[in-house]
Scaffold this active site. Structure first.
Site, PDB file in Angstrom:
ATOM      1  N   ASN A  25       0.931  -1.461   0.114  1.00 47.70           N
ATOM      2  CA  ASN A  25       0.205  -0.056  -0.081  1.00 47.70           C
ATOM      3  C   ASN A  25       0.826   1.320  -0.267  1.00 47.70           C
ATOM      4  O   ASN A  25       1.930   1.350   0.549  1.00 47.70           O
ATOM      5  CB  ASN A  25      -0.806   0.289   1.255  1.00 47.70           C
ATOM      6  CG  ASN A  25      -1.912  -1.127   1.489  1.00 47.70           C
ATOM      7  OD1 ASN A  25      -2.667  -1.465   0.685  1.00 47.70           O
ATOM      8  ND2 ASN A  25      -1.340  -2.143   2.015  1.00 47.70           N
ATOM      9  N   HIS A  28       9.728  20.331  17.129  1.00 46.46           N
ATOM     10  CA  HIS A  28       8.333  20.500  17.111  1.00 46.46           C
ATOM     11  C   HIS A  28       7.753  21.606  17.626  1.00 46.46           C
ATOM     12  O   HIS A  28       6.927  22.401  17.256  1.00 46.46           O
ATOM     13  CB  HIS A  28       7.819  19.216  17.720  1.00 46.46           C
ATOM     14  CG  HIS A  28       6.337  19.111  17.845  1.00 46.46           C
ATOM     15  ND1 HIS A  28       5.359  19.561  16.598  1.00 46.46           N
ATOM     16  CD2 HIS A  28       5.311  18.907  18.770  1.00 46.46           C
ATOM     17  CE1 HIS A  28       4.135  19.232  17.041  1.00 46.46           C
ATOM     18  NE2 HIS A  28       4.055  19.119  18.323  1.00 46.46           N
ATOM     19  N   HIS A  70       4.957  21.001  25.904  1.00 46.63           N
ATOM     20  CA  HIS A  70       5.696  21.301  24.670  1.00 46.63           C
ATOM     21  C   HIS A  70       6.732  22.422  24.954  1.00 46.63           C
ATOM     22  O   HIS A  70       7.919  22.154  24.596  1.00 46.63           O
ATOM     23  CB  HIS A  70       4.662  21.763  23.564  1.00 46.63           C
ATOM     24  CG  HIS A  70       3.749  20.424  22.864  1.00 46.63           C
ATOM     25  ND1 HIS A  70       2.810  19.830  23.899  1.00 46.63           N
ATOM     26  CD2 HIS A  70       4.020  19.739  22.030  1.00 46.63           C
ATOM     27  CE1 HIS A  70       2.132  18.946  23.186  1.00 46.63           C
ATOM     28  NE2 HIS A  70       2.999  18.858  21.937  1.00 46.63           N
ATOM     29  N   HIS A  89       2.469  13.396  13.393  1.00 49.48           N
ATOM     30  CA  HIS A  89       1.955  13.646  14.906  1.00 49.48           C
ATOM     31  C   HIS A  89       0.660  12.913  14.937  1.00 49.48           C
ATOM     32  O   HIS A  89      -0.377  13.236  15.669  1.00 49.48           O
ATOM     33  CB  HIS A  89       1.693  14.815  15.451  1.00 49.48           C
ATOM     34  CG  HIS A  89       3.334  15.326  15.736  1.00 49.48           C
ATOM     35  ND1 HIS A  89       4.046  15.581  16.631  1.00 49.48           N
ATOM     36  CD2 HIS A  89       4.072  16.103  14.804  1.00 49.48           C
ATOM     37  CE1 HIS A  89       5.213  15.942  16.593  1.00 49.48           C
ATOM     38  NE2 HIS A  89       5.277  16.518  15.203  1.00 49.48           N
ATOM     39  N   HIS A 111       2.952   8.616  18.771  1.00 53.64           N
ATOM     40  CA  HIS A 111       4.066   9.275  18.350  1.00 53.64           C
ATOM     41  C   HIS A 111       5.237   9.871  19.157  1.00 53.64           C
ATOM     42  O   HIS A 111       4.819   9.996  20.261  1.00 53.64           O
ATOM     43  CB  HIS A 111       3.417  10.213  17.251  1.00 53.64           C
ATOM     44  CG  HIS A 111       3.036  11.229  17.723  1.00 53.64           C
ATOM     45  ND1 HIS A 111       1.575  11.430  18.065  1.00 53.64           N
ATOM     46  CD2 HIS A 111       3.405  12.543  18.209  1.00 53.64           C
ATOM     47  CE1 HIS A 111       1.238  12.567  18.496  1.00 53.64           C
ATOM     48  NE2 HIS A 111       2.278  13.296  18.630  1.00 53.64           N
ATOM     49  N   ASP A 169       7.648  13.165  19.841  1.00 59.14           N
ATOM     50  CA  ASP A 169       7.858  14.597  19.686  1.00 59.14           C
ATOM     51  C   ASP A 169       9.146  14.930  19.989  1.00 59.14           C
ATOM     52  O   ASP A 169      10.020  14.855  20.805  1.00 59.14           O
ATOM     53  CB  ASP A 169       6.943  15.593  20.561  1.00 59.14           C
ATOM     54  CG  ASP A 169       5.401  15.134  20.461  1.00 59.14           C
ATOM     55  OD1 ASP A 169       4.993  15.110  19.598  1.00 59.14           O
ATOM     56  OD2 ASP A 169       4.820  15.817  21.410  1.00 59.14           O
TER      57      ASP A 169
END
Length: 257
Positions: free
Chosen positions: A62, A79, A207, A69, A73, A75
């Site tokens: 495929n 990011h 973050h 993200h 996942h 980071d």
């Protein structure tokens, strides 16, 4: 000292279990949704190339497309704007993809309050019982939120005021970034920050503070209930995408039984 031989023997004998912490990636995988005018990640999409037919009689494969993200996942520091001069996902040293895990279970608190925030005091209490957080290891926050991973609405848990999902307070994120010896945080929610973190100061502190400090995030983990508070070893393997801000990844834990 020989260690790899006993590790292989333990895996073969079953005294070391490999626990998959990864949510399978598929077309229904929930994603983080940002309000307009912000852009959003792609959902996982797949296009069949051939399936043992005239397009390819002996093989099935495929094409797919998805965001960096999406699903379980990794980071990388780049990011976030605070880490824009840091490592992209291809530059993360391989040594930092393998490390011990501290599993902090706050699932009972989250069952009572979906907006629960982890505070430094919670980690101090955990350390009194289990010892210090591991150097160059992962803090894995077990909230029970992986039970909601089957659906977009369930995992976001949003109303007119926005998402209601657990996370980390600003003070705790700052402590993890600046004082704790861990290299990153792993969560069961769609992002490392709480649903209400857009209104924090600074916004999205996991973050902003942790990636800004050169640390990492893992999201949409599952099966944290199968891990002990200490003793497990996490292997996180994102794709080494040049200039990638992150990557879907397979996250495994080695656990002695």
């Amino acid at each position: 000292m020989a260690v790899l031989g006993p590790l292989v023997d333990g895996l073969a004998a079953g005294s070391i279990e490999v626990v998959d912490l990864t949510a399978p990636l598929h077309e229904g995988t929930p994603i983080l949704l940002l309000p307009e005018p912000f852009g959003n990640t792609w959902r996982f999409e797949r296009e069949e190339i051939s399936a043992y037919d005239d397009r390819g009689p002996a093989w099935y494969w495929n094409n797919f497309r998805t965001g960096e993200h999406t699903g379980t996942h990794f980071d990388a520091p780049v990011h976030w704007v605070t880490g824009k001069d840091g490592d992209d996902v291809s530059q993360v040293p391989p040594r930092r993809l393998v490390g011990p895990a501290a599993v902090v279970d706050v699932s009972d608190q989250v069952a009572q309050d979906p907006d629960f925030l982890l505070e430094v005091a919670h980690l101090e209490q955990w350390q009194e019982r289990h010892g210090p957080l591991p150097a160059d290891g992962w803090l894995l926050l077990r909230t029970g939120w992986d039970a909601r991973a089957h659906g977009q609405e369930e995992i976001l848990n949003a109303d007119e005021n926005g998402p209601h999902t657990p996370g980390v307070s600003v003070a705790c994120a700052r402590w993890l970034a600046e004082e704790a010896p861990v290299l990153g945080i792993g969560v069961e929610t769609v992002g490392t920050d709480a649903g209400a973190a857009h209104s924090f100061d600074p916004p999205f502190p996991c973050h902003a503070l942790m990636l800004g400090a050169g640390k990492y995030g893992l999201t949409q983990l599952q099966n944290l209930a199968l891990l002990p508070p200490t003793g497990a070893v996490v292997v996180a393997s994102p794709l080494p995408i040049r200039r990638g801000s992150g990557s879907p990844c397979r996250v495994l834990a080695l656990v002695e039984r």
